[in-house]
Design a protein around this motif. Structure first.
Motif, PDB file in Angstrom:
ATOM      1  N   ARG A   1     -24.968  -3.145  -8.944  1.00  0.00           N
ATOM      2  CA  ARG A   1     -25.098  -2.301  -7.769  1.00  0.00           C
ATOM      3  C   ARG A   1     -26.289  -1.378  -7.942  1.00  0.00           C
ATOM      4  O   ARG A   1     -26.423  -0.713  -8.971  1.00  0.00           O
ATOM      5  CB  ARG A   1     -23.809  -1.488  -7.644  1.00  0.00           C
ATOM      6  N   ALA A   2     -27.171  -1.366  -6.958  1.00  0.00           N
ATOM      7  CA  ALA A   2     -28.348  -0.514  -7.056  1.00  0.00           C
ATOM      8  C   ALA A   2     -27.915   0.943  -6.905  1.00  0.00           C
ATOM      9  O   ALA A   2     -26.914   1.226  -6.262  1.00  0.00           O
ATOM     10  CB  ALA A   2     -29.329  -0.885  -5.954  1.00  0.00           C
TER      11      ALA A   2
ATOM     12  N   ALA B   1     -31.912   3.675  -4.023  1.00  0.00           N
ATOM     13  CA  ALA B   1     -32.560   2.367  -3.938  1.00  0.00           C
ATOM     14  C   ALA B   1     -31.833   1.470  -2.944  1.00  0.00           C
ATOM     15  O   ALA B   1     -32.445   0.693  -2.210  1.00  0.00           O
ATOM     16  CB  ALA B   1     -32.586   1.716  -5.320  1.00  0.00           C
ATOM     17  N   TYR B   2     -30.511   1.622  -2.920  1.00  0.00           N
ATOM     18  CA  TYR B   2     -29.690   0.816  -2.008  1.00  0.00           C
ATOM     19  C   TYR B   2     -30.034   1.145  -0.556  1.00  0.00           C
ATOM     20  O   TYR B   2     -30.233   0.250   0.269  1.00  0.00           O
ATOM     21  CB  TYR B   2     -28.219   1.122  -2.286  1.00  0.00           C
ATOM     22  N   LEU B   3     -30.131   2.427  -0.265  1.00  0.00           N
ATOM     23  CA  LEU B   3     -30.443   2.850   1.099  1.00  0.00           C
ATOM     24  C   LEU B   3     -31.853   2.409   1.489  1.00  0.00           C
ATOM     25  O   LEU B   3     -32.099   2.026   2.627  1.00  0.00           O
ATOM     26  CB  LEU B   3     -30.293   4.368   1.233  1.00  0.00           C
TER      27      LEU B   3
ATOM     28  N   PHE C   1     -27.987  -9.850  -0.006  1.00  0.00           N
ATOM     29  CA  PHE C   1     -28.534  -8.760   0.803  1.00  0.00           C
ATOM     30  C   PHE C   1     -27.538  -7.618   0.687  1.00  0.00           C
ATOM     31  O   PHE C   1     -26.382  -7.854   0.344  1.00  0.00           O
ATOM     32  CB  PHE C   1     -28.732  -9.179   2.264  1.00  0.00           C
ATOM     33  N   PRO C   2     -27.965  -6.385   0.928  1.00  0.00           N
ATOM     34  CA  PRO C   2     -27.002  -5.291   0.833  1.00  0.00           C
ATOM     35  C   PRO C   2     -25.881  -5.533   1.832  1.00  0.00           C
ATOM     36  O   PRO C   2     -26.133  -5.691   3.028  1.00  0.00           O
ATOM     37  CB  PRO C   2     -27.814  -4.052   1.210  1.00  0.00           C
TER      38      PRO C   2
ATOM     39  N   ILE D   1     -20.764   6.096   0.923  1.00  0.00           N
ATOM     40  CA  ILE D   1     -20.495   6.127  -0.517  1.00  0.00           C
ATOM     41  C   ILE D   1     -19.309   5.226  -0.865  1.00  0.00           C
ATOM     42  O   ILE D   1     -19.364   4.427  -1.812  1.00  0.00           O
ATOM     43  CB  ILE D   1     -20.268   7.577  -1.000  1.00  0.00           C
ATOM     44  N   PHE D   2     -18.264   5.295  -0.071  1.00  0.00           N
ATOM     45  CA  PHE D   2     -17.067   4.494  -0.327  1.00  0.00           C
ATOM     46  C   PHE D   2     -17.398   2.999  -0.292  1.00  0.00           C
ATOM     47  O   PHE D   2     -16.979   2.235  -1.162  1.00  0.00           O
ATOM     48  CB  PHE D   2     -16.008   4.835   0.721  1.00  0.00           C
ATOM     49  N   PHE D   3     -18.189   2.604   0.687  1.00  0.00           N
ATOM     50  CA  PHE D   3     -18.538   1.183   0.811  1.00  0.00           C
ATOM     51  C   PHE D   3     -19.467   0.756  -0.327  1.00  0.00           C
ATOM     52  O   PHE D   3     -19.276  -0.281  -0.947  1.00  0.00           O
ATOM     53  CB  PHE D   3     -19.217   0.918   2.155  1.00  0.00           C
ATOM     54  N   TRP D   4     -20.448   1.570  -0.616  1.00  0.00           N
ATOM     55  CA  TRP D   4     -21.458   1.241  -1.624  1.00  0.00           C
ATOM     56  C   TRP D   4     -20.834   1.081  -3.017  1.00  0.00           C
ATOM     57  O   TRP D   4     -21.224   0.204  -3.783  1.00  0.00           O
ATOM     58  CB  TRP D   4     -22.524   2.344  -1.619  1.00  0.00           C
ATOM     59  N   ARG D   5     -19.824   1.883  -3.303  1.00  0.00           N
ATOM     60  CA  ARG D   5     -19.226   1.838  -4.636  1.00  0.00           C
ATOM     61  C   ARG D   5     -18.588   0.485  -4.966  1.00  0.00           C
ATOM     62  O   ARG D   5     -18.439   0.143  -6.130  1.00  0.00           O
ATOM     63  CB  ARG D   5     -18.186   2.954  -4.794  1.00  0.00           C
ATOM     64  N   ALA D   6     -18.194  -0.265  -3.930  1.00  0.00           N
ATOM     65  CA  ALA D   6     -17.558  -1.559  -4.186  1.00  0.00           C
ATOM     66  C   ALA D   6     -18.520  -2.714  -3.931  1.00  0.00           C
ATOM     67  O   ALA D   6     -18.085  -3.865  -3.832  1.00  0.00           O
ATOM     68  CB  ALA D   6     -16.312  -1.704  -3.324  1.00  0.00           C
ATOM     69  N   GLU D   7     -19.800  -2.424  -3.831  1.00  0.00           N
ATOM     70  CA  GLU D   7     -20.798  -3.451  -3.483  1.00  0.00           C
ATOM     71  C   GLU D   7     -20.640  -4.742  -4.284  1.00  0.00           C
ATOM     72  O   GLU D   7     -20.793  -5.838  -3.757  1.00  0.00           O
ATOM     73  CB  GLU D   7     -22.206  -2.875  -3.685  1.00  0.00           C
TER      74      GLU D   7
END
Lengths: 253, 300
Positions: free
Chosen positions: B35-36, B40-42, B139-140, B288-294
């Motif tokens: 996970r970036a 960087a993810y954004l 892709f993200p 944040i919640f979504f990104w943490r489980a990428e």
């Protein structure tokens, strides 16, 4: 149990390293398991853990092209998805110099949309800019040889046509590491020749290719090294001829 | 280096004494699928924004071509909902709680609520219904719920146009206050996106969530004062009850739009604070919640 062959000469830096990769899927058991347990809690127990990869390790160096063989359900496709980063290892990890691209045989990208729209979306999702995606469009369609059908929804395509379109989208970008999961098997002879040529071209640009196939001919034609995956384990790793021979011998038993 | 020469086989399994971890670090390789970091993810999201935008556009075109009435359904659905509730609560069960300018009041309520409920359900399904896309391309993943909400924003345009026509048709004056409506809807889009991101991740963990969403939506529908005025109903009740109602952001979004477009409706300053606060916090929590489980989205 044979000794692994010695590495061929002149190999570059490591490109892909798999370190003790385990993958577990949690699936809902159906049928008997469900029928037995009526209650909500029993049903939760019906979750079955499938250990698809049980500790696979290897390193791949620049310029190698790797064949991956094994019977159905042995974990080949899981390994490919893990190398591509689409499935995360439950334990262990895969390291790579750049993000590998996977070409699989799974269903159409977005079945309801036309081939044309899938091409554009695929190109955008792979990281092409809007302008680049539009620029690549003609090349992708031409390579796929599907311009006649490009306006039709992708769900109307045959599996061979779907695979051709996906392959064409994926190779529109130069990938340092390309994973091909039986994507060639469904194409016709002419397309297969064209794709194999494209894979060889990619390899010459210092790219590394993984090829999953049940066709030992295309494995022997394109690969410099073969991994044999058996029940989630890496059973053998080495010279294509030797590994293919051992695999075929075990399949006959 | 003759690394592979050192491999041995034991019990049908290849074992080596190679330190792969070290090999990878020495060669400067990065862990695949890691996970970036959020920044960087954004940034990657922004670079691939055309994917989300194009996906939303194509989806609308696909639904348009499938149904005979195509785009019409986007508008017809909420109109029918409004007619049903208008008939039941405005004519058959007409009561004191029926507010003035009932038709504009009801139409704003139903149409604005539809924007929320559709974002909620489309967001929840955005990862699970695109499994083949998730399994074949990198892709993200956040682009999928974002695309789902963008689609709702596109569909909002004809909805708002029809809503305005109906309101004006029923004699509401066009005022400068209408200019605040896009601001309210922009805040609501942020709120909806936050909800979509949270529900998208929860659905991946637990498919049962898709069964709960219609229930939650119904509860919110009845508690947000769509076809009756909560302010009138709670007139004689203790004031803290009304305060509690005003803490429901969906009620506040609807009431704020009504306050701008339908005469006889007022919004309290508290509602603005609730709306701004909940939009910002939902969006931040959702991202944040979504990104943490990428890393999880491809596995289940």
């Amino acid at each position: 149990m044979t000794e692994a062959p010695t590495a061929p000469p002149k190999l570059g830096a490591p490109i892909v390293v798999a370190n003790d990769v385990h993958v577990e899927y949690r699936t809902h058991a159906s049928g008997k398991a469900l029928a037995n347990g009526g209650s909500l809690f029993k049903r939760q127990k019906g979750i079955r853990v499938v250990h698809a990869l049980k500790g696979v390790s290897f390193e791949v160096r620049e310029g190698e092209s790797i064949g991956v063989i094994g019977h159905n359900g042995s974990g080949k496709s899981t390994l490919m998805r893990t190398i591509a980063g689409l499935t995360t290892a439950t334990q262990g990890a895969v390291y790579a110099s750049s993000r590998p691209a996977l070409l699989g045989v799974n269903a159409a990208l977005i079945p309801d949309l036309s081939g044309e729209k899938n091409v554009l979306l695929g190109a955008l999702a792979m990281g092409h800019s809007k302008a680049a995606a539009e620029e690549q469009y003609e090349d992708i369609v031409e390579f796929s040889g599907l311009s006649e059908f490009i306006d039709l929804p992708m769900k109307t395509y045959s599996s061979g046509m779907q695979a051709r379109l996906r392959f064409s989208i994926a190779v529109s970008r130069d990938h340092q590491i390309l994973l091909v999961d039986e994507a060639l098997a469904v194409g016709d002879k002419a397309f297969r020749d064209k794709s194999e040529q494209r894979i060889r071209d990619l390899r010459e640009q210092a790219g590394t290719v993984f090829l999953v196939s049940h066709s030992m001919r295309s494995i022997l034609d394109t690969c410099t090294r073969v991994l044999w995956i058996d029940h989630g384990n890496l059973k053998m790793d080495g010279d294509p001829k030797k590994v293919v021979k051992a695999y075929q011998a075990s399949a006959k038993k | 280096m003759r690394l592979r020469a050192r491999a041995r086989y034991r019990g049908g399994r290849r074992v080596t004494d190679t330190d792969y971890e070290k090999l990878a670090t020495d060669a400067g390789l990065e862990r695949v699928g890691a996970r970036a970091p959020l920044g960087a993810y954004l940034k990657e999201l922004w670079e691939r924004r055309h994917f989300a935008y194009t996906l939303a556009r194509f989806r609308i075109q696909a639904t348009m071509s499938e149904n005979r009435l195509g785009l019409g359904w986007i508008v017809i659905r909420p109109i029918f909902t409004a007619i049903i509730f208008g008939t039941i609560f405005g004519v058959i069960m007409s009561s004191e709680s029926r507010p003035d300018n009932f038709v504009p009041f009801l139409v704003v309520g139903v149409f604005i609520f539809e924007f929320f409920s559709k974002s909620f359900s489309a967001g929840a399904k955005s990862i699970t219904s695109n499994a083949s896309l998730v399994r074949s391309l990198n892709f993200p993943r956040m682009l999928l719920p974002i695309a789902a909400v963008i689609q709702q924003v596109f569909e909002l345009v004809p909805i708002i146009a029809v809503m305005t026509l109906i309101i004006v048709g029923f004699g509401e004056p066009i005022t400068w206050a209408w200019l605040l409506v896009p601001v309210i809807l922009a805040l609501m889009t942020m709120f909806n996106l936050g909800i979509a991101l949270i529900s998208a991740r929860l659905t991946v963990h637990l498919r049962d969530v898709t069964q709960i969403i219609p229930l939650l939506t119904r509860i919110l529908f009845y508690s947000s004062g769509i076809f009756y005025s909560l302010e009138q109903v709670l007139k004689d009740k203790p004031p803290w009850l009304l305060k509690l109602v005003e803490l429901n952001p969906i009620h506040d979004f609807i009431t704020l739009v009504r306050a701008q477009m339908v005469t006889g409706n007022e919004a309290s300053p508290l509602m603005w604070w609730v709306v701004i606060g909940s939009s910002l916090s939902m969006l931040i929590i959702g991202v944040i919640f979504f990104w943490r489980a990428e890393e999880r989205y491809g596995r289940d």
